[in-house]
Design a protein around this motif. Structure first.
Motif, PDB file in Angstrom:
ATOM      1  N   VAL A   1      15.872 -12.556  -5.686  1.00 63.29           N
ATOM      2  CA  VAL A   1      15.943 -11.152  -6.120  1.00 63.29           C
ATOM      3  C   VAL A   1      14.600 -10.441  -6.189  1.00 63.29           C
ATOM      4  CG1 VAL A   1      18.024 -11.666  -7.459  1.00 63.29           C
ATOM      5  CG2 VAL A   1      15.794 -11.678  -8.603  1.00 63.29           C
ATOM      6  N   TYR A   2      13.469 -11.173  -6.187  1.00 67.25           N
ATOM      7  CA  TYR A   2      12.195 -10.481  -6.428  1.00 67.25           C
ATOM      8  C   TYR A   2      11.850  -9.402  -5.398  1.00 67.25           C
ATOM      9  CZ  TYR A   2       9.266 -12.849  -2.917  1.00 67.25           C
ATOM     10  OH  TYR A   2       8.708 -13.277  -1.744  1.00 67.25           O
ATOM     11  N   PRO A   3      12.323  -9.473  -4.138  1.00 66.07           N
ATOM     12  CA  PRO A   3      11.988  -8.371  -3.219  1.00 66.07           C
ATOM     13  C   PRO A   3      12.719  -7.071  -3.529  1.00 66.07           C
ATOM     14  CG  PRO A   3      12.561 -10.393  -2.017  1.00 66.07           C
ATOM     15  CD  PRO A   3      13.005 -10.562  -3.431  1.00 66.07           C
ATOM     16  N   TYR A   4      13.675  -7.063  -4.438  1.00 67.53           N
ATOM     17  CA  TYR A   4      14.475  -5.885  -4.743  1.00 67.53           C
ATOM     18  C   TYR A   4      14.146  -5.405  -6.158  1.00 67.53           C
ATOM     19  CZ  TYR A   4      16.891  -8.190  -0.918  1.00 67.53           C
ATOM     20  OH  TYR A   4      17.175  -8.829   0.274  1.00 67.53           O
ATOM     21  N   PRO A   5      13.197  -4.465  -6.308  1.00 69.58           N
ATOM     22  CA  PRO A   5      12.660  -4.095  -7.619  1.00 69.58           C
ATOM     23  C   PRO A   5      13.712  -3.659  -8.640  1.00 69.58           C
ATOM     24  CG  PRO A   5      11.331  -3.148  -5.864  1.00 69.58           C
ATOM     25  CD  PRO A   5      12.534  -3.750  -5.211  1.00 69.58           C
ATOM     26  N   SER A   6      14.705  -2.862  -8.235  1.00 69.19           N
ATOM     27  CA  SER A   6      15.693  -2.362  -9.182  1.00 69.19           C
ATOM     28  C   SER A   6      16.519  -3.489  -9.795  1.00 69.19           C
ATOM     29  CB  SER A   6      16.610  -1.343  -8.509  1.00 69.19           C
ATOM     30  OG  SER A   6      17.267  -1.928  -7.401  1.00 69.19           O
TER      31      SER A   6
ATOM     32  N   ASP B   1       0.025   0.347 -18.501  1.00 69.67           N
ATOM     33  CA  ASP B   1       0.723   1.603 -18.754  1.00 69.67           C
ATOM     34  C   ASP B   1       1.648   2.035 -17.622  1.00 69.67           C
ATOM     35  OD1 ASP B   1      -1.515   1.855 -17.204  1.00 69.67           O
ATOM     36  OD2 ASP B   1      -2.087   3.818 -17.957  1.00 69.67           O
ATOM     37  N   GLN B   2       1.575   1.367 -16.480  1.00 71.21           N
ATOM     38  CA  GLN B   2       2.438   1.715 -15.349  1.00 71.21           C
ATOM     39  C   GLN B   2       3.497   0.640 -15.148  1.00 71.21           C
ATOM     40  OE1 GLN B   2       2.272   4.629 -13.674  1.00 71.21           O
ATOM     41  NE2 GLN B   2       0.606   5.218 -15.064  1.00 71.21           N
ATOM     42  N   ALA B   3       4.755   1.072 -15.037  1.00 70.05           N
ATOM     43  CA  ALA B   3       5.834   0.122 -14.773  1.00 70.05           C
ATOM     44  C   ALA B   3       5.672  -0.464 -13.374  1.00 70.05           C
ATOM     45  CB  ALA B   3       7.192   0.819 -14.886  1.00 70.05           C
ATOM     46  N   PRO B   4       5.984  -1.737 -13.183  1.00 75.32           N
ATOM     47  CA  PRO B   4       5.842  -2.349 -11.848  1.00 75.32           C
ATOM     48  C   PRO B   4       6.774  -1.701 -10.832  1.00 75.32           C
ATOM     49  CG  PRO B   4       6.998  -3.824 -13.360  1.00 75.32           C
ATOM     50  CD  PRO B   4       6.478  -2.695 -14.182  1.00 75.32           C
ATOM     51  N   GLN B   5       6.217  -1.377  -9.670  1.00 76.15           N
ATOM     52  CA  GLN B   5       7.025  -0.813  -8.579  1.00 76.15           C
ATOM     53  C   GLN B   5       7.502  -1.903  -7.629  1.00 76.15           C
ATOM     54  OE1 GLN B   5       7.790   2.494  -8.648  1.00 76.15           O
ATOM     55  NE2 GLN B   5       6.681   2.430 -10.601  1.00 76.15           N
ATOM     56  N   GLN B   6       6.736  -2.967  -7.532  1.00 76.24           N
ATOM     57  CA  GLN B   6       7.101  -4.137  -6.728  1.00 76.24           C
ATOM     58  C   GLN B   6       6.830  -5.391  -7.559  1.00 76.24           C
ATOM     59  OE1 GLN B   6       8.456  -4.067  -3.659  1.00 76.24           O
ATOM     60  NE2 GLN B   6       8.387  -1.832  -3.509  1.00 76.24           N
ATOM     61  N   PHE B   7       7.574  -6.443  -7.263  1.00 76.40           N
ATOM     62  CA  PHE B   7       7.383  -7.699  -7.982  1.00 76.40           C
ATOM     63  C   PHE B   7       6.978  -8.790  -7.000  1.00 76.40           C
ATOM     64  CE2 PHE B   7      10.214  -5.292 -10.690  1.00 76.40           C
ATOM     65  CZ  PHE B   7       9.781  -5.582 -11.972  1.00 76.40           C
ATOM     66  N   VAL B   8       6.251  -9.766  -7.535  1.00 75.79           N
ATOM     67  CA  VAL B   8       5.984 -10.981  -6.782  1.00 75.79           C
ATOM     68  C   VAL B   8       6.757 -12.113  -7.459  1.00 75.79           C
ATOM     69  CG1 VAL B   8       3.714 -10.197  -6.019  1.00 75.79           C
ATOM     70  CG2 VAL B   8       3.915 -11.567  -8.103  1.00 75.79           C
ATOM     71  N   TYR B   9       6.929 -13.187  -6.742  1.00 78.26           N
ATOM     72  CA  TYR B   9       7.785 -14.272  -7.234  1.00 78.26           C
ATOM     73  C   TYR B   9       7.312 -14.819  -8.575  1.00 78.26           C
ATOM     74  CZ  TYR B   9       9.998 -18.834  -7.589  1.00 78.26           C
ATOM     75  OH  TYR B   9      10.683 -19.922  -8.044  1.00 78.26           O
ATOM     76  N   LEU B  10       6.015 -15.010  -8.748  1.00 77.02           N
ATOM     77  CA  LEU B  10       5.496 -15.612  -9.970  1.00 77.02           C
ATOM     78  C   LEU B  10       5.752 -14.753 -11.204  1.00 77.02           C
ATOM     79  CD1 LEU B  10       2.114 -17.164  -8.783  1.00 77.02           C
ATOM     80  CD2 LEU B  10       4.206 -18.366  -9.429  1.00 77.02           C
ATOM     81  N   GLN B  11       5.891 -13.439 -11.019  1.00 78.85           N
ATOM     82  CA  GLN B  11       6.185 -12.585 -12.168  1.00 78.85           C
ATOM     83  C   GLN B  11       7.578 -12.852 -12.725  1.00 78.85           C
ATOM     84  OE1 GLN B  11       5.252  -8.840 -10.225  1.00 78.85           O
ATOM     85  NE2 GLN B  11       3.407  -8.590 -11.468  1.00 78.85           N
TER      86      GLN B  11
END
Length: 377
Positions: A49-54, A126-136
């Motif tokens: 799921v990490y490639p799909y930010p929403s 202060d900024q919400a993540p727009q993209q995620f990486v697997y480790l997050q």
């Protein structure tokens, strides 16, 4: 060759030791098999799921929500659970759950959708993540694994550092947390060194009902202060301003997760509390919670920078335990055992800090460059 009488066997008994160790590991695996399967499934799900930010932000929040509260339960509700073993778990859950709902709703309403009491307004967070990486997404799963094996890791470092844009923010968080440990250790040590005999005089016989009332009130206040400090660790995966439906999902999930935690009586991490002296007594638990709440309140007023409440709590228990042993004039063996307990807890939170820094550097290119520049000096 003739074996002399009384001689040691030529072949050492190593196979027996290895066999014993293997059997112990096999027993642990069989007992934890379902949990380890869950961890494996979760790591695979995070990779999907990490490639799909929403979608990833809610999956990350779900893992972070349960792992953070499960690990940090020893700080805020650990003494509450162990000293209220005679009370029904669902009354404890409803009490703490309602405090959570009131607290998070207050933040959401007064701060225009922010549920972190502006702890995420810190530069770099202060900024919400727009993209995620697997480790997050994998980080809260690692935290859940460490929790299962009774390691009181700092969720602030494990979950916030992987989203921090600069190393300066992490350094500031570490400095504030170290100050919290020192203040908690010193305060508990002095308090229990001076008053341990007076406290012991109170902790005799059956506690008056007023102690139970006081403990519930103080534990509720402590729980509120902890939420103000640590809700940022869970909300970091989500937008900084939540819409109504997002807020309902956020608060509902944590409320139900609290119910599961109370039903399991704190789960594995509760052992950290259970091994300390006299925490089963409601009067001793009340004193611990009061000192801890006042320290957290002080650091809450200092600034909005997130800090590790785990370090504060470990420092509090360490100072208390050492002072009680010294005041009781225990033998060197017992004091040595106390230092061993203190050292074990410090090693645990330090391991968590090292893991979180490794994850933060692995994720963040800016930190990688800063580290290279520092090493090449």
């Amino acid at each position: 060759m003739i074996k002399k009488k009384g001689a040691k066997p030529l072949v050492p008994a190593q196979p027996y030791k290895f066999r014993k160790r293997y059997n112990q590991l096999d027993l642990i695996f069989r007992k934890e098999k379902k949990f380890l399967y869950f961890i494996a499934f979760s790591l695979i799900a995070a990779g999907i799921v990490y490639p799909y930010p929403s979608l990833a932000m809610w999956v990350g929040f779900a893992f972070a929500g349960y792992s953070a509260i499960a690990n940090d339960s020893i700080q805020t509700i650990g003494t509450f659970i162990v000293s209220n073993e005679d009370k029904k778990w669902y009354w404890q859950w409803l009490f703490m759950g309602l405090i959570f709902l009131v607290t998070v709703t207050y933040s959401w309403v007064t701060l225009a959708g922010d549920v972190s009491f502006q702890r995420l307004a810190t530069p770099g967070l202060d900024q919400a993540p727009q993209q995620f990486v697997y480790l997050q997404l994998a980080s809260p799963i690692i935290l859940l694994l460490l929790t299962r094996f009774r390691v009181p890791v700092s969720t602030t470092f494990m979950l916030l550092s992987i989203f921090t844009a600069t190393s300066g923010t992490i350094v500031s968080m570490v400095n504030k947390s170290l100050a919290g440990y020192a203040v908690a250790f010193g305060s508990a040590f002095v308090l229990y060194l001076l008053l341990s005999r007076v406290i012991k005089r109170f902790i005799k016989g059956e506690a008056h009902i007023a102690w139970t009332v006081a403990q519930w009130v103080i534990s509720g206040f402590l729980w509120y202060i902890w939420l103000v400090q640590d809700l940022a660790n869970i909300a970091v995966y989500l937008p900084r301003q939540l819409q109504a439906t997002e807020f309902i999902a956020f608060s509902g999930f944590i409320f139900l997760g609290l119910g599961a935690l109370f039903y399991m009586k704190g789960d594995k991490i509760q052992h950290i509390i259970n091994e300390k002296s006299e925490v089963h007594d409601v009067r001793s638990a009340t004193i611990i919670d009061l000192v801890y709440a006042l320290i957290l309140y002080y650091f809450k007023e200092v600034n909005n920078l997130p800090m590790s409440t785990t370090w504060v709590f470990v420092g509090l228990l360490a100072g208390r335990e050492l002072a009680m042993r010294i005041r009781a004039q225990d033998s060197a063996v017992h004091i040595g055992k106390t230092f061993k307990l203190i050292g074990k807890d410090v090693v645990s939170v330090t391991i968590g800090l090292i893991i979180s820094i490794i994850l933060a550097v692995a994720i963040n290119p800016v930190m990688q460059e800063e580290l290279k520049s520092y090493l090449l000096k």
